[in-house]
Design an enzyme around this catalytic site. Structure first.
Site, PDB file in Angstrom:
ATOM      1  N   TYR A   1       3.133 -13.878   5.659  1.00 21.68           N
ATOM      2  CA  TYR A   1       3.483 -13.134   4.445  1.00 21.68           C
ATOM      3  C   TYR A   1       3.840 -11.688   4.781  1.00 21.68           C
ATOM      4  O   TYR A   1       4.897 -11.182   4.375  1.00 21.68           O
ATOM      5  CB  TYR A   1       2.311 -13.186   3.471  1.00 21.68           C
ATOM      6  CG  TYR A   1       2.530 -12.445   2.176  1.00 21.68           C
ATOM      7  CD1 TYR A   1       3.193 -13.051   1.118  1.00 21.68           C
ATOM      8  CD2 TYR A   1       2.052 -11.151   1.999  1.00 21.68           C
ATOM      9  CE1 TYR A   1       3.385 -12.385  -0.087  1.00 21.68           C
ATOM     10  CE2 TYR A   1       2.238 -10.478   0.798  1.00 21.68           C
ATOM     11  CZ  TYR A   1       2.907 -11.093  -0.236  1.00 21.68           C
ATOM     12  OH  TYR A   1       3.095 -10.430  -1.426  1.00 21.68           O
TER      13      TYR A   1
ATOM     14  N   SER B   1       6.571  -6.232  -0.552  1.00 21.20           N
ATOM     15  CA  SER B   1       5.152  -6.078  -0.852  1.00 21.20           C
ATOM     16  C   SER B   1       4.646  -4.863  -0.096  1.00 21.20           C
ATOM     17  O   SER B   1       5.150  -4.537   0.989  1.00 21.20           O
ATOM     18  CB  SER B   1       4.357  -7.318  -0.421  1.00 21.20           C
ATOM     19  OG  SER B   1       2.959  -7.074  -0.473  1.00 21.20           O
TER      20      SER B   1
END
Length: 287
Positions: A171, A150
Site C-alpha cells: 500500500y 495517501s
C-alpha cells in the site's frame, strides 16, 4: 451555475466512501459523472469491498440532484474494462473533462503472502495509470486529472508493525508511486495545460478505516480490538489531534481540483491530513 457546471467527470471507486462523496459533491455543483467500481471482494483484502447495491445508491444520489450518471462495474486492474466504461460514458454524456482515480484497497494483515503486496500495487497504482490512460484520449486541453494517494506514501515505510504485513508495505509503495507519477505526468502534459495533482488523505472515516484489520493495525497489542479500542490511537496519525477526516472533506478538495478555480495548479501533492505530514516529516519534500 455550479462550480463545475456541465463538466463530465470519470471517477473510479465510486460505489461508496470517498468515491461516492466525490460523485455527489461534484453533481451538486453541476457535473455529470461516469462512475466505475469493481463491486466484488478481492481475496487478500481483509474487509468487504463495495457491492452492486452500493453503486446503485451512488446512481440514486447523483440522479436525485438532477444530474446524469453512467455507472459501470469494472476492475481498475483491467485497462480494457476501463476504456470500455469511459467510451460508454462519453457516448452517453457527450464529453469528458476530468478523471478522479480514486479506487483503492489496503490489504493489510499478518500472515499474508506476497500476493497482498501485488494486489495493493495493481489496484492502488496500476489502477491509477489505467484510469488516466482510459480518460486521456477524451480529455481536452485544460482538463484535470486527480489521483488519490495517501499520507502513507509521503512518509517512510516501516516494518515495525507486524499487523500490516506485505499488504501494508504494498500500500505505501503504491502510494509513493502515485506521488511520483503525478509529478512526472504533470510535466509531460504541461503543453496542453492539463493539470495533474495527487490528493493524499490521512485516515478517512470510511469502511476501510472502520474494519477489523485496521483496528488490529492500530492496536496490535490486542487479539480482537474493537473500534472503541482503536479510536484513541487514530489521532496519532494527525497533527491536529483529530482521529480522521470525512469523505466530504476529501470531496471538497476534489471539487477545487476539478473546477476552473485550480486552472493554474498542477504537479501538486495536496495533503488533506490535518497536519500529519508536517508532524512526521518536518523537512521539505524532495519534489
Amino acid at each position: 451555475m455550479g462550480r463545475v457546471q456541465d463538466k463530465v467527470v470519470f471517477i473510479t471507486g465510486a460505489a461508496r466512501g470517498q468515491g461516492r462523496a466525490q460523485a455527489v459533491r461534484l453533481a451538486a455543483e453541476g457535473a455529470d459523472v461516469v462512475a466505475v467500481d469493481l463491486c466484488e471482494d478481492i481475496a487478500t483484502n481483509g474487509y468487504p469491498l463495495a457491492t452492486p447495491e452500493d453503486l446503485e445508491e451512488t446512481v440514486r444520489q447523483v440522479e436525485k440532484l438532477g444530474r446524469r450518471i453512467v455507472a459501470r462495474r469494472a476492475d481498475v486492474r483491467d485497462p480494457g474494462a476501463l476504456r470500455a466504461a469511459v467510451a460508454d460514458g462519453v457516448a452517453e454524456l457527450g464529453r469528458l473533462d476530468a478523471v478522479v482515480a480514486q479506487a483503492g484497497i489496503c490489504p493489510i494483515g499478518p500472515g499474508k503472502s506476497a500476493q497482498a503486496f501485488l494486489d495493493a500495487v495493481t489496484v492502488d497504482f496500476n489502477g491509477v495509470v489505467h484510469a488516466v490512460d482510459a480518460a486521456l484520449p477524451y480529455l481536452p486541453d485544460g482538463a484535470s486529472i486527480v489521483a488519490t494517494g495517501s499520507i502513507a506514501g509521503l512518509i517512510p515505510a516501516t516494518t515495525d508493525n507486524p499487523a500490516n504485513g506485505p499488504g501494508g508495505l504494498g500500500y505505501s509503495f503504491a502510494k509513493r508511486q502515485v506521488a511520483s507519477f503525478v509529478h512526472d505526468l504533470a510535466t509531460v502534459l504541461n503543453p496542453r495545460r492539463i493539470r495533474v495533482n495527487a490528493l493524499h488523505p490521512t485516515n478517512v472515516d470510511t469502511d476501510m478505516l472502520n474494519s477489523d484489520v485496521m483496528y488490529r493495525s492500530f492496536r496490535p497489542d490486542l487479539d480482537h480490538p474493537t473500534r472503541e479500542d482503536a479510536l484513541p490511537s487514530f489521532p496519532a496519525t494527525t497533527g491536529f489531534g483529530v482521529p480522521y477526516v470525512s469523505p466530504d472533506d476529501i470531496a471538497d478538495m476534489v471539487l477545487f481540483l476539478v473546477s476552473d478555480e485550480s486552472k493554474y495548479v498542477t504537479g501538486m501533492q495536496m495533503r488533506v491530513d490535518a497536519g500529519g505530514y508536517v508532524k512526521r516529516r518536518p523537512q521539505l519534500p524532495a519534489f
